[in-house]
Design a protein around this motif. Sequence first.
Motif, PDB file in Angstrom:
ATOM      1  N   PRO A 230       0.837  -1.214   0.000  1.00  0.00           N
ATOM      2  CA  PRO A 230       0.000   0.000   0.000  1.00  0.00           C
ATOM      3  C   PRO A 230       0.864   1.253   0.000  1.00  0.00           C
ATOM      4  CG  PRO A 230      -0.821  -1.593   1.597  1.00  0.00           C
ATOM      5  CD  PRO A 230       0.501  -2.112   1.121  1.00  0.00           C
ATOM      6  N   THR A 231       0.397   2.303  -0.636  1.00  0.00           N
ATOM      7  CA  THR A 231       1.175   3.545  -0.733  1.00  0.00           C
ATOM      8  C   THR A 231       1.282   4.265   0.606  1.00  0.00           C
ATOM      9  OG1 THR A 231      -0.839   4.697  -1.413  1.00  0.00           O
ATOM     10  CG2 THR A 231       0.603   3.869  -3.165  1.00  0.00           C
ATOM     11  N   THR A 232       0.306   4.053   1.501  1.00  0.00           N
ATOM     12  CA  THR A 232       0.299   4.725   2.802  1.00  0.00           C
ATOM     13  C   THR A 232       1.312   4.090   3.747  1.00  0.00           C
ATOM     14  OG1 THR A 232      -2.058   5.226   2.566  1.00  0.00           O
ATOM     15  CG2 THR A 232      -1.149   5.330   4.804  1.00  0.00           C
ATOM     16  N   VAL A 233       2.022   4.950   4.488  1.00  0.00           N
ATOM     17  CA  VAL A 233       2.827   4.479   5.614  1.00  0.00           C
ATOM     18  C   VAL A 233       1.946   4.622   6.852  1.00  0.00           C
ATOM     19  CG1 VAL A 233       4.898   4.801   6.998  1.00  0.00           C
ATOM     20  CG2 VAL A 233       4.983   5.168   4.516  1.00  0.00           C
ATOM     21  N   TYR A 234       1.552   3.516   7.441  1.00  0.00           N
ATOM     22  CA  TYR A 234       0.573   3.515   8.525  1.00  0.00           C
ATOM     23  C   TYR A 234       1.237   3.754   9.875  1.00  0.00           C
ATOM     24  CZ  TYR A 234      -2.712   1.749   5.102  1.00  0.00           C
ATOM     25  OH  TYR A 234      -3.518   1.622   4.005  1.00  0.00           O
ATOM     26  N   ASP A 235       0.462   4.335  10.778  1.00  0.00           N
ATOM     27  CA  ASP A 235       0.937   4.441  12.166  1.00  0.00           C
ATOM     28  C   ASP A 235       0.993   3.057  12.801  1.00  0.00           C
ATOM     29  OD1 ASP A 235       1.182   7.414  12.709  1.00  0.00           O
ATOM     30  OD2 ASP A 235      -0.857   7.311  11.919  1.00  0.00           O
ATOM     31  N   VAL A 236      -0.046   2.241  12.533  1.00  0.00           N
ATOM     32  CA  VAL A 236      -0.080   0.869  13.060  1.00  0.00           C
ATOM     33  C   VAL A 236      -0.678  -0.052  12.002  1.00  0.00           C
ATOM     34  CG1 VAL A 236      -0.756  -0.636  14.965  1.00  0.00           C
ATOM     35  CG2 VAL A 236      -0.534   1.834  15.368  1.00  0.00           C
ATOM     36  N   ALA A 237      -0.024  -1.200  11.782  1.00  0.00           N
ATOM     37  CA  ALA A 237      -0.566  -2.258  10.935  1.00  0.00           C
ATOM     38  C   ALA A 237      -0.827  -3.475  11.807  1.00  0.00           C
ATOM     39  CB  ALA A 237       0.390  -2.607   9.802  1.00  0.00           C
ATOM     40  N   ILE A 238      -1.967  -4.125  11.586  1.00  0.00           N
ATOM     41  CA  ILE A 238      -2.396  -5.228  12.459  1.00  0.00           C
ATOM     42  C   ILE A 238      -2.696  -6.458  11.610  1.00  0.00           C
ATOM     43  CG2 ILE A 238      -4.086  -6.003  14.168  1.00  0.00           C
ATOM     44  CD1 ILE A 238      -4.117  -2.336  13.488  1.00  0.00           C
ATOM     45  N   GLY A 239      -1.895  -7.504  11.756  1.00  0.00           N
ATOM     46  CA  GLY A 239      -2.202  -8.804  11.179  1.00  0.00           C
ATOM     47  C   GLY A 239      -3.167  -9.502  12.121  1.00  0.00           C
TER      48      GLY A 239
ATOM     49  N   VAL B 131       3.703  -4.535   4.193  1.00  0.00           N
ATOM     50  CA  VAL B 131       3.158  -3.246   4.634  1.00  0.00           C
ATOM     51  C   VAL B 131       4.240  -2.384   5.287  1.00  0.00           C
ATOM     52  CG1 VAL B 131       1.495  -2.188   6.220  1.00  0.00           C
ATOM     53  CG2 VAL B 131       0.888  -4.270   4.974  1.00  0.00           C
ATOM     54  N   LYS B 132       4.140  -1.077   5.064  1.00  0.00           N
ATOM     55  CA  LYS B 132       5.016  -0.116   5.744  1.00  0.00           C
ATOM     56  C   LYS B 132       4.245   0.517   6.893  1.00  0.00           C
ATOM     57  CE  LYS B 132       7.586   1.001   1.522  1.00  0.00           C
ATOM     58  NZ  LYS B 132       7.924   2.069   0.538  1.00  0.00           N
ATOM     59  N   ALA B 133       4.775   0.395   8.113  1.00  0.00           N
ATOM     60  CA  ALA B 133       4.092   0.944   9.290  1.00  0.00           C
ATOM     61  C   ALA B 133       5.098   1.217  10.397  1.00  0.00           C
ATOM     62  CB  ALA B 133       3.020  -0.027   9.784  1.00  0.00           C
ATOM     63  N   LYS B 134       4.779   2.214  11.220  1.00  0.00           N
ATOM     64  CA  LYS B 134       5.647   2.564  12.346  1.00  0.00           C
ATOM     65  C   LYS B 134       5.571   1.526  13.456  1.00  0.00           C
ATOM     66  CE  LYS B 134       4.739   7.419  11.283  1.00  0.00           C
ATOM     67  NZ  LYS B 134       4.032   8.643  11.744  1.00  0.00           N
ATOM     68  N   LYS B 135       4.426   0.892  13.588  1.00  0.00           N
ATOM     69  CA  LYS B 135       4.228  -0.155  14.589  1.00  0.00           C
ATOM     70  C   LYS B 135       3.474  -1.304  13.935  1.00  0.00           C
ATOM     71  CE  LYS B 135       2.861   1.011  18.757  1.00  0.00           C
ATOM     72  NZ  LYS B 135       1.965   1.441  19.864  1.00  0.00           N
ATOM     73  N   LYS B 136       3.870  -2.534  14.293  1.00  0.00           N
ATOM     74  CA  LYS B 136       3.224  -3.712  13.714  1.00  0.00           C
ATOM     75  C   LYS B 136       2.794  -4.671  14.823  1.00  0.00           C
ATOM     76  CE  LYS B 136       5.478  -3.357   9.230  1.00  0.00           C
ATOM     77  NZ  LYS B 136       6.151  -4.066   8.113  1.00  0.00           N
ATOM     78  N   ILE B 137       1.539  -5.144  14.696  1.00  0.00           N
ATOM     79  CA  ILE B 137       0.920  -6.004  15.710  1.00  0.00           C
ATOM     80  C   ILE B 137       0.381  -7.252  15.029  1.00  0.00           C
ATOM     81  CG2 ILE B 137      -0.942  -6.186  17.415  1.00  0.00           C
ATOM     82  CD1 ILE B 137      -0.797  -3.096  17.667  1.00  0.00           C
ATOM     83  N   GLY B 138       0.585  -8.404  15.671  1.00  0.00           N
ATOM     84  CA  GLY B 138       0.014  -9.649  15.165  1.00  0.00           C
ATOM     85  C   GLY B 138      -0.923 -10.274  16.180  1.00  0.00           C
ATOM     86  N   PHE B 139      -1.797 -11.166  15.703  1.00  0.00           N
ATOM     87  CA  PHE B 139      -2.742 -11.879  16.572  1.00  0.00           C
ATOM     88  C   PHE B 139      -2.629 -13.383  16.344  1.00  0.00           C
ATOM     89  CE2 PHE B 139      -4.672  -7.823  17.212  1.00  0.00           C
ATOM     90  CZ  PHE B 139      -5.427  -7.928  18.380  1.00  0.00           C
ATOM     91  N   ILE B 140      -2.639 -14.141  17.435  1.00  0.00           N
ATOM     92  CA  ILE B 140      -2.785 -15.593  17.402  1.00  0.00           C
ATOM     93  C   ILE B 140      -4.105 -15.901  18.106  1.00  0.00           C
ATOM     94  CG2 ILE B 140      -1.833 -17.825  18.054  1.00  0.00           C
ATOM     95  CD1 ILE B 140      -0.043 -16.378  16.123  1.00  0.00           C
ATOM     96  N   ARG B 141      -5.035 -16.545  17.404  1.00  0.00           N
ATOM     97  CA  ARG B 141      -6.399 -16.707  17.932  1.00  0.00           C
ATOM     98  C   ARG B 141      -6.744 -18.158  18.230  1.00  0.00           C
ATOM     99  NH1 ARG B 141      -9.223 -12.339  17.953  1.00  0.00           N
ATOM    100  NH2 ARG B 141      -8.333 -10.478  17.014  1.00  0.00           N
TER     101      ARG B 141
END
Length: 393
Positions: A119-128, A142-152
């Motif tokens: 994506p062209t946007t640099v995100y503040d937070v990206a969440i998988g 993805v380009k993001a300042k912070k990256k978060i993942g989830f295990i469900r």
Amino acid sequence: MKKKLLFIIPSLHLGGAEKGLINLLANFDYEKYEVDLLLFTKEGALVKDLNSEVNLLPISANFVTFSKGLVASCVSFFFQLKWKLLWHRLLFVMTNRKHATNKAEQYSWKHLKNFLETPTTVYDVAIGFLEKTSIYCCVDVVKAKKKIGFIRTDYSSLQLDKKFDENYFHQLDYLCANGTLSLEILKREFPQLDSKLKLVENVTFPKRINELAKAEPLFNSDAISIATVGRLELPKGYHLAVEACAILVKKGYDIQWMIVGEGSERANLEQLISQQNLQSNVILVGQKENPYPYISQAHFYVQTSLHEGKSNTINEAKILCKPIVVTNFESVFEQITHLKNGFIVEKNAESIANGIITLIEEVELKNKVVEQLQVEQLVSGKEIEQFYQILEH
């Protein structure tokens, strides 16, 4: 200025993670956050329920071609002279055929990611928002300042290549579990990541569930009615449900057991139902956008899972105050206390059948369970606050 967030999940079909995301975004703070959503396919029953404030990103042309199937996509890439993509499409299939399902998703990722666009946007937070591909996409694409993942789910049950995942988990700022026991399993599996591991529970809205549960009668009023909701996949243990029903019928109980969901195990289950001559007792009703009337109208809710994370459907059955019989997968003890708000049994047909019989015959016990569930009524709101804390930390 609003913070820019990107959520990543493969689809919005009827699954626990998908419903959790829809619920989360339904009551999100759009005064503070601008939200984009990246899907790998825009098909799915829950797409129509997506909050209108959410911007659904377009799917790249190359991924659309990839999704057409092996022959059609290869022919298309050939005539477009996209030799590299043609090669990766072939390697993707070969890798998936070589490995078991979950590891195949890991090892084929290096081929799949070539069809996605950053994506062209640099995100503040990206969440998988889901394990495996969602997290890999969050890290690699993805380009993001912070990256978060989830295990469900219970990570230890997934039979994944831990070293493969550990490489990706190290590149996240946080890795979230949706239940305390699932979180403990992650801490046990990845002790070196302890400082990154956080709890963010699934969002539920009791008022909406109770409203959706109202419907015309679905069950035979003379039968003992049972509901089970979930994908028709091996980890759900539905073969045990069919076998337990056979035991109940042989003991003289008039049972109508409706299993709501769809999946790869349908043919096997249909064959087992036929072999046991249970066509009038076990009904595979298929996928339903609104499963709540089935739970609400049943005498009992039964879950026969072999493995689970923190289960959405158990929470929903609790909200609807249904006596619950559930197998003893590791994380169930976070949601059910045996003989208090439910009945926990071993992962075999005899034990499941005996649990159901206990609740049928011991009316006082069943009533005590229902009274406890009424006391426990889930309160929504804290889950969104948990998520906001992770975003802002």
